[in-house]
Design an enzyme around this catalytic site. Structure first.
Site, PDB file in Angstrom:
ATOM      1  N   LYS A  20      -0.963  -7.597  -9.088  1.00  0.00           N
ATOM      2  CA  LYS A  20      -1.988  -7.525  -8.052  1.00  0.00           C
ATOM      3  C   LYS A  20      -1.573  -6.468  -7.042  1.00  0.00           C
ATOM      4  CE  LYS A  20      -2.904  -8.896  -4.130  1.00  0.00           C
ATOM      5  NZ  LYS A  20      -3.757  -7.774  -3.596  1.00  0.00           N
ATOM      6  N   GLU A  28       9.020  -4.288  13.576  1.00  0.00           N
ATOM      7  CA  GLU A  28       8.920  -3.190  12.623  1.00  0.00           C
ATOM      8  C   GLU A  28       7.646  -2.412  12.937  1.00  0.00           C
ATOM      9  OE1 GLU A  28       9.369  -2.439   7.835  1.00  0.00           O
ATOM     10  OE2 GLU A  28       8.365  -4.253   8.515  1.00  0.00           O
ATOM     11  N   PHE A  41       0.794  -1.218   0.000  1.00  0.00           N
ATOM     12  CA  PHE A  41       0.000   0.000   0.000  1.00  0.00           C
ATOM     13  C   PHE A  41       0.826   1.266   0.000  1.00  0.00           C
ATOM     14  CE2 PHE A  41       0.875  -0.436   4.543  1.00  0.00           C
ATOM     15  CZ  PHE A  41       1.151   0.866   4.906  1.00  0.00           C
ATOM     16  N   GLU A 100      -4.987  -4.243  -2.102  1.00  0.00           N
ATOM     17  CA  GLU A 100      -6.423  -3.971  -2.135  1.00  0.00           C
ATOM     18  C   GLU A 100      -6.778  -2.668  -1.433  1.00  0.00           C
ATOM     19  OE1 GLU A 100      -5.539  -6.729   1.359  1.00  0.00           O
ATOM     20  OE2 GLU A 100      -4.884  -6.460  -0.723  1.00  0.00           O
ATOM     21  N   SER A 119       5.292  -7.420   4.314  1.00  0.00           N
ATOM     22  CA  SER A 119       5.736  -7.738   5.674  1.00  0.00           C
ATOM     23  C   SER A 119       6.513  -9.050   5.716  1.00  0.00           C
ATOM     24  CB  SER A 119       4.526  -7.837   6.597  1.00  0.00           C
ATOM     25  OG  SER A 119       3.713  -8.929   6.218  1.00  0.00           O
ATOM     26  N   CYS A 130       9.793   1.074   4.019  1.00  0.00           N
ATOM     27  CA  CYS A 130      10.755   0.071   4.473  1.00  0.00           C
ATOM     28  C   CYS A 130      12.133   0.661   4.678  1.00  0.00           C
ATOM     29  CB  CYS A 130      10.838  -1.082   3.489  1.00  0.00           C
ATOM     30  SG  CYS A 130      11.619  -0.647   1.948  1.00  0.00           S
TER      31      CYS A 130
END
Length: 497
Positions: A174, A382, A150, A177, A227, A282
């Site tokens: 993909k 994290e 995202f 979402e 993740s 990240c």
């Protein structure tokens, strides 16, 4: 106005036949702005099968023609740069300046893809044995897939499909979402650039759709950013199904501050690198390691962080935007609470932050801890939020040892005025990307994105294969295939977030 997000299948933007939809929300208001479809099994198969059919002809398109598609595409991306950034900021909550940076970093990759001709060249050597010459060709692999997060909905998809398609592959994307709108606009512009129908397909959904990409034999390579648990799952599942996999996972990036560093430069860098983009990247710096006398700078760091606040995308005074979701905000706040409970000094508390006029946004204010130890959750996990943990060490040796014990190895930096300290740090640190007096050492697209340890799993050369033909003096041909260390994908970049 709320609308249903389409699929992009076989060159057509079509409404899914699904009965299962996912709300897409504006993180600054939590208002529903669109619905993303959970792609049906039949639609997934249509995407994969069409990509496979198109590959049969696209792989034979001259490399110069593929490069021209990328030239037209980068021109369109530049022309629509601000428009894309507006879409991106609405679905991510990023400030407009941050959103524009997201788009521009993706444009740089497309520019790199336009030079694909030089990257696709093979190798030749005469007389490797008596009267035997060797020639190699770099060839596309087939249908490739990308699963993107995202937090960078323009940059990370643009890390993936332009490079793969320029090299002669076809691609199924993909996107997350949570942020499907930017990806759809990227697909529209790709079509306008003249990309043949079916070279790119875009599907939406969750785990079931990911599992289809991971297990379908027609998919030859997978790229993922996300993740740690999901990254490990994708790597294990994809490789078990005999696919090449690039999987960028979690990060816990440290910045080492030496006493001979420029104090103001350090403070400015730490503020931007820790809370910028709400810490949802990240490459964010989430741990500051102050060495020796530099520990005295922490109060001034706190003062600088108090001047930064989140806000809406069109708020010129905002330093960053909201968290992507209420769940993400709640998770960050729970980790802040755990740090307080486990004995860290909470110098600046971002919990319960509110913005006038936007009471429903997913806000977390700048948060600063000192006295953090390696046993604490705020060090080991994290956080992925605007939270900076300060640690204190007596020497550079101790700082290097601390960082090398971390299971992550994405990025790290050192701020120092000593060339010797910088050289030693670069040589001894066990992290993939190292900055010297640079807080976030992200490479340009013609370099590899090189996470180490638990931050990266897989093959950085996932999109190509190399054919090697051995020629005797009578031109009899034999051949074999192997994974090449010299494929154009040595320069292919992909990040966890």
């Amino acid at each position: 106005m709320m609308h249903n997000v389409p699929l992009y299948l076989a060159g057509d933007f079509v409404e899914s036949q699904t009965t299962d939809w996912i709300d897409v929300t504006d993180p600054a208001t939590n208002r529903v702005i669109a619905r993303a479809p959970v792609t049906t099994d039949a639609e997934m198969q249509r995407a994969i099968e069409n990509a496979g059919e198109v590959f049969k002809t696209w792989r034979d398109v001259p490399v110069s023609e593929r490069a021209r598609v990328m030239l037209r595409y980068q021109a369109l991306l530049k022309e629509h740069h601000d428009e894309i950034a507006g879409i991106l900021s609405q679905e991510t909550g990023k400030t407009l300046d941050d959103a524009k940076g997201d788009v521009w970093r993706g444009v740089e990759v497309v520019e790199h893809a336009a030079s694909v001709g030089s990257m696709m060249m093979g190798e030749t050597l005469g007389n490797v044995a008596r009267n035997v010459d060797t020639h190699s060709w770099i060839q596309p692999l087939g249908v490739c897939a990308g699963i993107t997060p995202f937090n960078f909905p323009a940059m990370i998809p643009l890390w993936m499909f332009p490079m793969a398609i320029a090299c002669g592959n076809t691609f199924v994307l993909k996107p997350s979402e949570q942020v499907p709108l930017t990806a759809m606009r990227l697909a529209e512009l790709f079509e306008q650039a003249g990309a043949p129908a079916g070279t790119l397909q875009v599907v939406h959904g969750g785990k079931a759709q990911v599992d289809t990409l991971l297990t379908d034999p027609a998919i030859k390579a997978i790229s993922f950013v996300g993740s740690v648990p999901v990254g490990q799952y994708i790597y294990e599942t994809g490789t078990r199904n005999m696919k090449r996999v690039q999987s960028f996972a979690g990060a816990k990036n440290h910045m080492v501050i030496m006493p001979d560093a420029d104090k103001q430069q350090v403070i400015n860098a730490l503020v931007g690198a820790s809370v910028g983009a709400a810490g949802q990247r990240c490459m964010a710096i989430s741990v500051a390691v102050f060495v020796g006398e530099a520990q005295a700078w922490i109060p001034e760091l706190k003062e600088a962080m108090t001047k930064v606040r989140p806000g809406a995308a069109d708020d010129d005074a905002a330093g960053y935007g909201p968290m992507i979701s209420a769940a993400a905000r709640d998770r960050v706040e729970s980790l802040i609470t755990s740090g307080e409970d486990q004995g860290a000094n909470l110098l600046l508390d971002g919990r319960g932050f509110t913005i006038e006029g936007l009471p429903d946004g997913n806000w977390v204010g700048p948060t600063l801890f000192s006295g953090v130890t390696t046993e604490m959750a705020i060090y080991n996990e994290e956080i992925f939020g605007p939270v900076l943990a300060c640690m204190e060490e007596d020497s550079l040796d101790a700082a290097i040892e601390l960082i090398n014990r971390s299971p992550y190895g994405n990025g790290v930096s050192i701020f120092t005025g000593s060339g010797g300290a910088a050289r030693r740090f670069q040589h001894e640190i066990e992290v993939g990307q190292v900055g010297v007096n640079i807080p976030i050492p992200v490479p340009l697209p013609f370099f590899s994105f090189t996470g180490w340890k638990g931050s990266f799993y897989g093959d950085q050369h996932a999109y190509g294969k190399q054919a090697v033909r051995f020629y005797t003096e009578t031109k009899t041909v034999t051949s074999r295939w192997f994974s090449s260390e010299a494929t154009p994908e040595a320069n292919f970049s992909i990040q966890l977030r």
